[in-house]
Design a protein around this motif. Structure first.
Motif: not given
Lengths: 311, 311, 311, 311, 311, 311
Positions: D151, D153-154, D201-204
C-alpha cells in the motif's frame, strides 16, 4: 450407491453444509471472508453479534460514543499498541457533527472482466442478480457506518450520489459514510443530515471497478478496519475501534472530559501557569482537589446515565 | 590573589556579569539569542520593550491593526523591499476573525538525545525543570501571538491540544497561534474563540522533538519572524510586520480603507468603467472629488479614535 | 581610573576575553553558536577537535566509513534511539559514489533587511567584509562535507554553481555537498567528481536570503545536524552520525559485511530457503559455521587494515 | 455411531477433505483465496498450472516476452477492454532490462494485533512458524516475479534488503520484483542483476504490517493482479497480462516489431512525410510493399524460433 | 457590376488576397496566428526567415549554441528582464546531450467536438485531410525543435511513440522535442539519439485532444515560446531565446567559458580562497592576469571558429 | 492612382473593411480570434448573439439553470461525448450559491516584453490605452461570468482584489468569476455576494503576465471553454455548457429533479431496498407510479414557469 441410506446422507450433507456455511463467501465475492472467518478473527469481541456475524457494539455504548473525540480514542489504543486504527485527510461533510456506528465494510478493485465475470456467475448461482455498490448498500442495518475501500479513486470512484446517500441515511438511521474514494451530487448530499468522510467529489457515476467483498477486512488509509469496529469520526478524522476496547475507551473518555473541564476551570481562574495544572497538577493540594472533583463528577455522570436508561 | 581588592573584584564581577547578562541565553537553550541580541537586531524598534526585550507595539496600535487585511500590509512592506514577511498555506481556525498581536516565537528541532541532554542540564542549572512546549507557553503575555516553528511536522508535531490552547487564549487575552506544524483536539479547539493558523491536525501529542529556542528568530514558511513583530492574520495568511513599519502600515491602511469605500461607492453608481475609477480616477474632477472625500473621512476617523481613547 | 593597575587590567581583560572567546559568535552572525557552545553540546565527542571547535573524526575512520551503507548506520543509531539522523528525497549527483566527511554546517533564512543590516555591521566590526555563501565556503577544510540549510528553496536557493562547486571539491579534497536547497550549472557540476545531494536545480544564482549561521546546529529534512557529525551518503540518502557512535557503527558494519557475504554465499548454493539462513541460521551447525566464518574474516580484515597503515 | 462403516466414513471424509482442500486458505492467512478459488477465477487460462494452482505461462513464451514493450501489450489489452492491467510511477532499478515472469502475489495490511494474533495461531496449526515476508519469499519458483502490495508504504514498508533481494534473484532465476512499497539496502541491491520496480527506498526494515495473503488477487496502483499473470516491465512501467491473452500479445508484437522496422526504414530513406507511411501507408503500392515485407519477416522469425528450440 | 474592369478587380483581388494571405491561419486552425502575425510579433528578429515566416537563427550560431548551458542563457535574458523564458521539471531523455534548434510550436486543447468539427471542415477546404499530431510533424524542417503544449497531459497526451520520434529525428536532423505532455514507447525512444524533454510517459496513444495551432505562441510551463525562438536544453531544463538575443548570449557565453576556465585553474592551484578569485578577483594583479587570459583565449576561439568555416 | 474613382474605392474599402472586420482581433491582441471566427466556431448556437458575437443563452434559461447541479449537466454532455467541459479543484467562495452565466473569457500568458510591446502598440493604434486585466473587465455585460486562464499562477496571478471583484459583481449583475489563477483581498471579497472559483489567494497584485486574448477559446483545467458557453458552478466544480445543449440539459434536469424527489420519497417510506427503487424501479407497478408522478410534476413545473413569465 445403495449403501448410503438417508441417515448417512444427512451426515454427509451436514458436513458439506458445515463446509459451506463457514467457508462460503457471503456473495461468492472475489475476496472470501465467511461468517466463520469473521467470528474467528474478531474472537475478542465482548458483545453479541449481528445476524451477519459482525460484533454488535450495544446501542447505548454507541450513544455514549457520540461525545468522543479523536484524542480520547487515541489514548487507549496507543496504550494497547494499536497504532493503525486512524485515518485522516478526508473532506468532512458536516464538521461539527460526530459520526458513530458499526463498520459495514465494502471493498472494490479495478475492474478486470475475466475475474468479475466469474464472480458475477457465482453470485447469480446464489441468487444475487448483480455485484455492485447497491448490492452492499441494500444490506445496511441501523447503527451502521458504511466503510468503503475505493483505493482513493476520484473519477469513476463515486460510491453514492444524493439518492443513495439519502438511502444510506434512512437505512443506517443516520449512521454515516467513510469512503477512500469519492461521492457525486455534493450539492444534494450537503443538504442531508448524515456525517460523511470522502477523499474527493466527482460528477461521474461509479464505473470501471468491481465490488470484491462485503464485510471483509479493508484498509482505509493506514488503518485496518474489521467489520463491526466502532467507527468514530470527528473534525480531524476517523477512528476504527476494535469492539474489545470500546468500554475502556468510553470510561477513559469520561475521565478525560472531567479532567479537561477541571483544567480549563483552573486556567480560567488566571492564577496558574499551565505547567502548574496540566497535564497533572504539580501541587499535592491541587492534585487532591482534582481527585475529589473527578470522583464527584463521575458519580454525577453515572447518575445521569442511569436516569436516562429506560427501566 | 591578594592583589585583587574588593573594588577590583566588583569590576571584574561586573564585566563577567555583563558578559552573562547579554550573552547568556534565556534558558540555556540550544539556539542562543540573548536579550541583548534581541535588542541589537531589533534596533529600529520605535516603541518601548517588554521585560523580555521584545519590542512592544503599543496596545492602541494593536487594536487599530484589527482592521488590517493582508493586502494593506503587503503594500507598505513591498515598498520597503521586505518581501519575506508573509506565510500562507495554513488551515485557518476562524476564517472571519482577524489575528493581531506581538510575536512570541518558539523553535523546535528533531529530537537528538545527546544535544537535548546538554540543553536540559544547562536548563536545570538555571532552575528550569524541563524544556518543552509548556516551558514556552508559560511565558506568554497578554497581546502575544504564539509563533511556533515545528518544521511542518504533522505526526508528533502538535504544539497544543484543547487544554493548552485554552490556556494560550487566557494568557494572551485571545492573541492567537501560528504553528508551522499541527494541533490536536481540533474538536475542542474549534469551540474556543481565538484565531489559529496551523498546517495540519493529528491525534498524537507532541513527541520526538526538542525545544531549541524561545524568542529567537524563526522561519515560518518563507517568512523570517523576529520576536515582537506585529502578527496580522486574515483569511489568506499571516503577515509578520517589523515594529518600525507598524505606524506607516496603519496610516496607509486608513487611506486604503477610504479609497476602497469611495471606489465601491462609485462602482455602485453604475456609471463608470472600472478603469475610469480604479486604481486612480482618470478624470481630474473625480480625482479631486476623491481627494476631498479622503480628507473628510480621515478627519472623521481621527476624531472617532480620539473619542475612544481614555483621557 | 587610576586604581586599575596593569595586572588588574589583565585580569579584567582576561575575563572579558573569556566572555568573548566563548560566547561570541564566529561571525557576529544572527544565530549565535560559539566555539564553547559547540564544545558543550558535543561533549560526548571521543576524538580531538578541529581549530574551529568541531569534533574531528579521525581520517582513518573516515576512510573506513567509505564502505558504509545507510542500513548499517541505521542499525546502530536505531539501537541508541537516534531516529532523526537521516534525510532523503535528494537528487544524488553521482549515485555510485559514497559521500563521507565531517559536517561543516551553514544556515540561511529568508532575507530581512533590518536584521541582515545589523548582522553585516557586526561582521564588519569583526573584519568580515560580507556575509554570504562564500564567507562560509572559504572556511572549508579537507575532509569536510558542506551541509546547508536553505529551507528547500529552489529559485534563488542555489548554494553553488560549477565554479564554487569546483572550489568546494578542492578545499574539502572531494568531501561533498548536502543542500536542502538547490544548485545551478548542473551541466558543469555533473563533470566534477564530488558527491552532492540537492533538492533541485535552478539557473538563478542565490538571492533573497541571508546567511544566519556557520557551524551552528541545522535541520536538514527530519535530521538535526551538529557541526562535526560524520556525514555518510549513499544512493538512498544521507546519515549524520554523532561522533560518539562512529567507532561502533564501523565495527558493526564489519560484521554486517561479513554476514551479508556469508548469507549470499549460502543462498548461492541454492540449497536453503531464505528463512533457514537469514537473518540468523535456524540450524545450530549453520550458526556455528557462520560464527567461525565471521571470526576468520574479522581477523583478515584487521590484518588488511594494519597492513595498510603507515608505520 | 455404529451406522457409519468405513466406506461411508471415507465418503464423508472425502467431502470434508474436499471442503478443506478447496476452501482452506494456503496459510490460514487473513485473506482467503484457496487453490480452488484461484482455479475458478483464472478459468480462462489456456496453459497448465503450477502446483500451487497458478496458471503456468510456458517458459518459451516467457522468453519471447522479453522483447515486449508496454505499448505492444497495451494494444491487445485495450482491444479486449482490459484497461486496468498497467501500473507506473515506480523507481526502475535497471531501466534497460526488461522484466518478464509469472506473478507471485503477496498482500500486506497495516498491523492490527488482534487480527494478526488469530492469523498467526491458525498458521501455527498448519505448521507455519511465522507469517512474514520470508514466509512468502521462501515459496518463490523459477520464472516468478514477486508482486507485493504494501500500500505504497515507505517507512517500515521495505519488502527486502540486499540479502533477500539476492535470494529472490536466486529463487526466481532472475525473475524480478514489483512492490507498491519500498526496498532497503539500495546500495547493495543496485549491484544485483535482477529487474525491480519500487515506489521508494528507506533504511528501516519492514515493520508495523501484517502479511494477509499469498497468491491472492492484489491491487498495484490501478491494476488488478491475479497470481500467474504474465508480468512485463519496461522503462515505463509494468503490465500484468492475463494468461489467456499472452499468445495474442506475442503474435501481435511480432507484427508490431516488423511494422516498426519497416516504418523506420522508410523514414530513414528521407523521401516520405510521416503521414505517408505511418501508421498505415497512404499509397497502395507502399501498402503492398509493407505486406510483403511483413510476410517475409514473419517467416524468418518463425524459422529462427524453430531453430532455437531443442529437438 | 460593369463598373469594375479587370484592373480594378485585380486591385480588389490583391487587397482581399493580402487580407487572406496575412490574416488567414496556416491551417484554418482554431488559434489563428498568420504568417504576418508571426512577422509582426517577432519584428526584432535580426536574421532571415524560414518560408513559414519563422525567424531563422543561422546554422552556424546554432552550432555554437551547443556549448551553452542554462546559466549562460540566464545571465543575458535576466539583464534584459526576460524572466519567463525557462521551463524545467522535465524528464530528460539523454542528460548529457545538449538540445539546440529553432522552435516549431504546436498547441493542443482538450477535445471539443463542435469546435473541432468546424476546424476540420475549414482544414479540408484548404486541402488538409486531418488536423492531428502528424499534420504538424510533417512540416518540420532541419534544425527545428518540436515544442508542444499538451497542457501537462499524461494519459492520452503522448505526442509521439518511437516511430514518429524517429521521424522527428530524421526530419529535424536530430533537433529535439519538448513536450508539456507525454511520450509513449519509451523503450524504443531511448535508443534513438535525439534530445527530448517530456513530463511523463504513458502507453496510451494521443487521444481526446484537438490540435489548435501550428507555429502559434505557446506556453510551456512558465515560459512563453514564439515560433523561431532558439531552444537550448541541458540537464536542468530548457531555455527559449528570442532571436534578437542569440548573438549576445553566445558572445557572453564565450566570456563565461573562459572565466570558468580561468577560475577553476586558479582554484586548482590551491593558493586562493574562493572569494579572492570568484566572481571577480579581489586583487588588481589577478584582475589583470584574468583580463589578459580572457583576451588571449577569445582570440584563440575566434581563430578556431574562422578555421572551421568553409570558405 | 487616377483609375480608381470613389465608387471603386468604396468597394475596395469594403473588401478591406470586411477583411478587417472579420479577421481583425478585437484588441489587436496576441491571440487572434475575430468576431467572425467566434461565429464560425459556435455555429451550432441556437440562440441570438451578443454584440461582441458571443452566443446569448436567453435570460430565462439562465434563470432556470440556477437549479442545476454538476451531475445533471454531466448526464447530457456525457451522452454527447463532450467529456472535457468540467473543471474542479477550485476554492469555492460561497459553497451554497450556484453560479450561472455566459462565459466571457480572458487569456493571459507569461510576460514577454518583445511580444507584449507589439501587442500594446497595435492596441494603441486601435485606441486601446493599455492591455491589462481591466481592459477585459470593462467589457463585461450583465449575465456574464468572467472566465480567466492565468495558467494556475498564484504569486502575481491575482486577477482581481476586492475593488475589481465588486466591479465585476456590479457589471455582471452578480454573474461570477472562474479563474485558473488567484485572487487577492480575500477578506474583502468574502463579504461580496457573487460566486467565485479560484485556485489560490495571494496578497501580490497581478504582475509579470500579459493579456493575450479577450473572448478567445481558453483552457480551464481539462475543459475547453468557448465565449458564450453557459457556465454552471456548484459545490463540486464548474461546467461549461455549449449553447446548443442548454435546452436539453435543462429539460433533462427537470426530470432528474422529479426522479430524485420521488426516489427519496420512496426511500423515506422505509419499505424498499435501494435497488428496488433506484435507479429504475424493478417492479412494473412502481415504474408506472413513477411515470404518473413524473407526468404530473412536469405539468406543474411548466405551469409554474408560465405563471412566472411576464406577459
Amino acid at each position: 450407491m445403495k449403501l448410503l441410506n438417508s441417515r448417512i446422507l444427512v451426515i454427509i450433507g451436514l458436513s458439506v453444509w458445515a463446509c459451506f456455511l463457514f467457508r462460503q463467501p457471503a456473495f461468492a465475492q472475489l475476496i472470501n471472508f465467511s461468517k466463520q472467518d469473521l467470528i474467528d478473527y474478531t474472537a475478542q469481541n465482548p458483545f453479541g453479534r449481528l445476524p451477519d456475524g459482525r460484533p454488535k457494539v450495544p446501542d447505548d455504548l454507541i450513544e455514549r460514543a457520540r461525545g468522543l473525540s479523536s484524542e480520547e480514542v487515541w489514548e487507549v489504543l496507543q496504550n494497547k499498541h494499536f497504532n493503525n486504527q486512524y485515518a485522516d485527510g478526508f473532506q468532512v461533510l458536516h464538521p461539527g457533527k460526530t459520526m458513530v456506528g458499526r463498520a459495514f465494510t465494502v471493498q472494490f478493485m479495478p475492474l478486470r472482466r475475466d475475474v468479475d465475470g466469474v464472480a458475477e456467475s457465482k453470485a447469480k448461482e446464489h441468487g444475487i442478480a448483480r455485484l455492485e455498490n447497491q448490492t452492499a448498500i441494500d444490506l445496511l442495518q441501523p447503527g451502521d457506518v458504511l466503510v468503503v475501500d475505493l483505493f482513493g479513486k476520484k473519477v469513476d470512484g463515486t460510491i453514492v450520489g444524493d439518492n443513495l446517500f439519502y438511502y444510506v441515511m434512512q437505512a443506517t438511521h443516520g449512521g454515516g459514510l467513510v469512503v477512500d474514494g469519492s461521492v457525486r451530487d455534493l450539492q444534494g448530499i450537503a443538504e442531508i443530515d448524515m456525517p460523511a468522510y470522502f477523499r474527493s467529489v466527482d460528477p461521474n457515476p461509479i464505473d470501471n471497478v468491481m465490488m470484491t467483498g462485503i464485510n471483509v477486512p479493508v484498509r482505509i488509509g493506514n488503518a485496518t478496519v474489521m467489520p463491526g469496529d466502532l467507527v468514530v469520526g470527528d473534525r480531524e478524522g476517523v477512528y476504527f475501534v476494535p469492539p474489545q476496547f470500546v468500554q475502556e475507551v468510553l470510561d477513559s473518555a469520561d475521565e478525560t472530559h472531567i479532567h479537561d473541564e477541571w483544567t480549563k476551570k483552573k486556567f480560567a481562574e488566571g492564577k496558574y501557569k499551565s505547567s502548574e495544572i496540566y497535564s497533572t497538577p504539580a501541587d499535592s493540594k491541587l492534585r487532591q482537589e482534582y481527585q475529589e472533583y473527578l470522583k464527584k463528577r463521575l458519580q454525577e455522570l453515572r447518575r445521569e446515565r442511569a436516569a436516562k436508561k429506560p427501566d
